[in-house]
Design a protein around this motif. Structure first.
Motif, PDB file in Angstrom:
ATOM      1  N   GLY A 101     -19.269  97.530  65.481  1.00 46.93           N
ATOM      2  CA  GLY A 101     -18.083  96.374  66.160  1.00 46.93           C
ATOM      3  C   GLY A 101     -16.638  96.859  65.690  1.00 46.93           C
ATOM      4  N   LEU A 102     -16.352  98.091  65.080  1.00 47.07           N
ATOM      5  CA  LEU A 102     -15.071  98.309  64.735  1.00 47.07           C
ATOM      6  C   LEU A 102     -14.364  99.038  65.700  1.00 47.07           C
ATOM      7  N   MET A 103     -13.243  98.738  66.058  1.00 53.20           N
ATOM      8  CA  MET A 103     -12.244  99.029  66.967  1.00 53.20           C
ATOM      9  C   MET A 103     -11.244 100.055  66.701  1.00 53.20           C
ATOM     10  N   GLY A 104     -10.924 101.034  67.474  1.00 51.51           N
ATOM     11  CA  GLY A 104      -9.929 102.001  67.376  1.00 51.51           C
ATOM     12  C   GLY A 104     -10.117 103.575  67.848  1.00 51.51           C
ATOM     13  N   LEU A 105     -11.431 103.820  67.928  1.00 48.42           N
ATOM     14  CA  LEU A 105     -11.896 104.910  68.452  1.00 48.42           C
ATOM     15  C   LEU A 105     -12.759 105.106  69.462  1.00 48.42           C
ATOM     16  N   GLU A 106     -12.643 103.942  70.293  1.00 43.13           N
ATOM     17  CA  GLU A 106     -13.419 103.771  71.479  1.00 43.13           C
ATOM     18  C   GLU A 106     -13.050 104.597  72.744  1.00 43.13           C
ATOM     19  N   TRP A 107     -11.542 105.076  72.620  1.00 44.53           N
ATOM     20  CA  TRP A 107     -11.162 105.662  73.809  1.00 44.53           C
ATOM     21  C   TRP A 107     -11.860 107.145  73.796  1.00 44.53           C
ATOM     22  N   ALA A 108     -12.187 107.584  72.471  1.00 44.13           N
ATOM     23  CA  ALA A 108     -12.817 109.101  72.084  1.00 44.13           C
ATOM     24  C   ALA A 108     -14.058 109.074  72.533  1.00 44.13           C
ATOM     25  N   GLY A 109     -14.867 108.250  73.477  1.00 37.26           N
ATOM     26  CA  GLY A 109     -16.388 108.216  73.852  1.00 37.26           C
ATOM     27  C   GLY A 109     -16.299 109.360  74.738  1.00 37.26           C
ATOM     28  N   PHE A 126      -7.556 108.888  77.960  1.00 40.53           N
ATOM     29  CA  PHE A 126      -7.429 107.291  78.193  1.00 40.53           C
ATOM     30  C   PHE A 126      -6.542 106.391  77.252  1.00 40.53           C
ATOM     31  N   GLY A 127      -5.352 107.010  77.408  1.00 44.89           N
ATOM     32  CA  GLY A 127      -4.355 106.374  76.513  1.00 44.89           C
ATOM     33  C   GLY A 127      -4.277 106.119  75.021  1.00 44.89           C
ATOM     34  N   GLY A 128      -5.411 106.824  74.511  1.00 42.74           N
ATOM     35  CA  GLY A 128      -5.706 106.804  73.192  1.00 42.74           C
ATOM     36  C   GLY A 128      -5.085 108.273  72.579  1.00 42.74           C
ATOM     37  N   GLU A 129      -4.980 108.245  71.163  1.00 37.49           N
ATOM     38  CA  GLU A 129      -4.643 109.434  70.537  1.00 37.49           C
ATOM     39  C   GLU A 129      -5.306 109.410  69.001  1.00 37.49           C
ATOM     40  N   ILE A 130      -5.637 110.420  68.752  1.00 44.20           N
ATOM     41  CA  ILE A 130      -6.330 110.561  67.174  1.00 44.20           C
ATOM     42  C   ILE A 130      -5.040 109.835  66.218  1.00 44.20           C
ATOM     43  N   LYS A 131      -4.008 110.232  66.398  1.00 43.26           N
ATOM     44  CA  LYS A 131      -2.703 109.819  65.479  1.00 43.26           C
ATOM     45  C   LYS A 131      -2.672 108.264  65.510  1.00 43.26           C
ATOM     46  N   ASP A 132      -3.133 107.432  66.332  1.00 45.19           N
ATOM     47  CA  ASP A 132      -3.081 106.011  66.420  1.00 45.19           C
ATOM     48  C   ASP A 132      -4.078 105.601  65.275  1.00 45.19           C
TER      49      ASP A 132
END
Ligand SMILES: Cc1cc2nc3c(=O)[nH]c(=O)nc-3n(C[C@H](O)[C@H](O)[C@H](O)COP(=O)(O)OP(=O)(O)OC[C@H]3O[C@@H](n4cnc5c(N)ncnc54)[C@H](O)[C@@H]3O)c2cc1C
Length: 309
Positions: A101-109, A126-132
């Motif tokens: 249930g930890l948020m932050g990396l789900e874009w990288a599925g 999908f709008g996310g980057e690892i830098k975030d």
């Protein structure tokens, strides 16, 4: 540490292409790193870091040097952060954090490759980057043996770019990533939807190395090309307005263009695929052909996202 000679690299890449490395070593700890450094100096050979091999094209002649594969593989979960080794498969980190249930990396599925490769290239989708998510990165300068902790600012991330990409002597060893409490079911659904999207839209049935070219900043193209992309509704924010390279390649009718065993994917024309026992030269010739055709039609110079060794 076992150092192999003339290890063929093709099986270690998602393209399944590439000749041998003079030496190959899987490094598990700092002692191994030191040993590899010494070997490089003693033999006068360059070093190349190989992660999951999902963003590289290795030439048919291989690499006259030492390929080292970081095997720092761990995931430690704390309250609001996750500590990960550079050799850890990013999909494992995504799955583990989402499961908790930890948020932050789900874009990288569904993103292939390792943590180290993702940080070096500031992987994103999908709008996310690892830098975030990066809180800090520990890296080793393979020329001097110096270790350093980098703040996010020092990592100097930008679109598919970082300090580590500009300074390839730095090997990413581990990272601390932000992970905040979220709704597990929603995160799981989000991650699964990205995996499903990739299965549907990416040519995963053929060996490939993902997007061959970076998307093209809207601000860099002529008014005519800008207008065409806007009319067709293909401009994406990734993370700034871009025209997908796939669109430009498609507009040149290059889908399924084949050279030797290499082809432009029909499913996603920014993917060059190893359709039928392609050599690295087939892929390189296809890349050159695509770049030339797109340049002639749109006066746009496509820039490779994959690393050619
Ligand atoms: C089907 C498919 C889909 C993809 N989708 C995306 C996507 O949506 N978004 C995206 O950004 N990318 C995507 N990619 C490309 C690729 O997965 C990412 O760039 C990934 O982060 C590369 O990681 P890797 O470990 O495989 O790196 P590798 O391919 O092994 O290496 C790439 C570069 O990183 C360097 N490197 C690797 N590990 C380290 C380290 N520890 N320290 C320093 N340098 C290192 C290598 O020297 C090399 O220059 C896709 C690839 C495939 C095959």
């Amino acid at each position: 540490m076992i150092v192999e000679e003339k290890r063929v690299l093709a099986p270690l890449t998602t393209f399944k292409i590439g000749g041998p490395a003079t030496f190959f070593a899987q490094v598990k700890n700092f002692t191994d790193l030191e040993e590899v450094q010494k070997l490089g100096k003693a033999q006068g050979l360059p070093l190349f870091v190989l992660g999951g091999g999902s963003n590289v094209l290795i030439r048919d002649g291989g690499f006259q040097g030492i390929v080292l594969k970081p095997d720092f593989d761990f995931i430690e979960v704390y309250d609001n952060e996750v500590h990960v080794g550079a050799g850890t498969i990013i999909a494992h980190v995504v799955f583990q954090t989402v499961s908790l249930g930890l948020m932050g990396l789900e874009w990288a599925g569904g993103l292939p490759g390792t943590v180290g490769g993702a940080i070096r290239g500031n992987a994103g989708c999908f709008g996310g980057e690892i830098k975030d998510s990066v809180l800090s990165v520990e890296a080793c300068d393979m020329q001097t043996g110096q270790f350093k902790n980098f703040t996010p600012e020092e990592c100097n991330f930008s679109y598919r770019m970082s300090f580590f990409k500009k300074n390839p002597q730095w090997l990413v060893v581990q990272a601390k990533l932000r992970a905040t409490k979220g709704n597990k079911d929603e995160l799981m659904e989000n991650m699964q939807s990205h995996i499903a999207f990739r299965k549907e839209h990416h040519p995963l049935e053929y060996p490939n190395a993902g997007s061959t070219f970076k998307n093209v900043p809207l601000a860099s193209v002529s008014e005519k090309v800008k207008q065409l992309a806007q009319e067709q509704g293909v401009v994406k924010t990734d993370p700034f307005p871009v025209i997908p390279s796939a669109f430009l390649i498609d507009q040149c009718n290059l889908k399924d263009k084949e050279i030797g065993g290499a082809a432009v994917s029909v499913k996603h024309p920014n993917f060059m695929i190893n359709k039928n026992h392609a050599t690295a030269q087939d892929i390189l010739d296809l890349i050159a052909y695509v770049k030339d055709t797109v340049h002639k039609k749109f006066e746009v110079i496509l820039e490779e996202e994959i690393f050619i060794l």
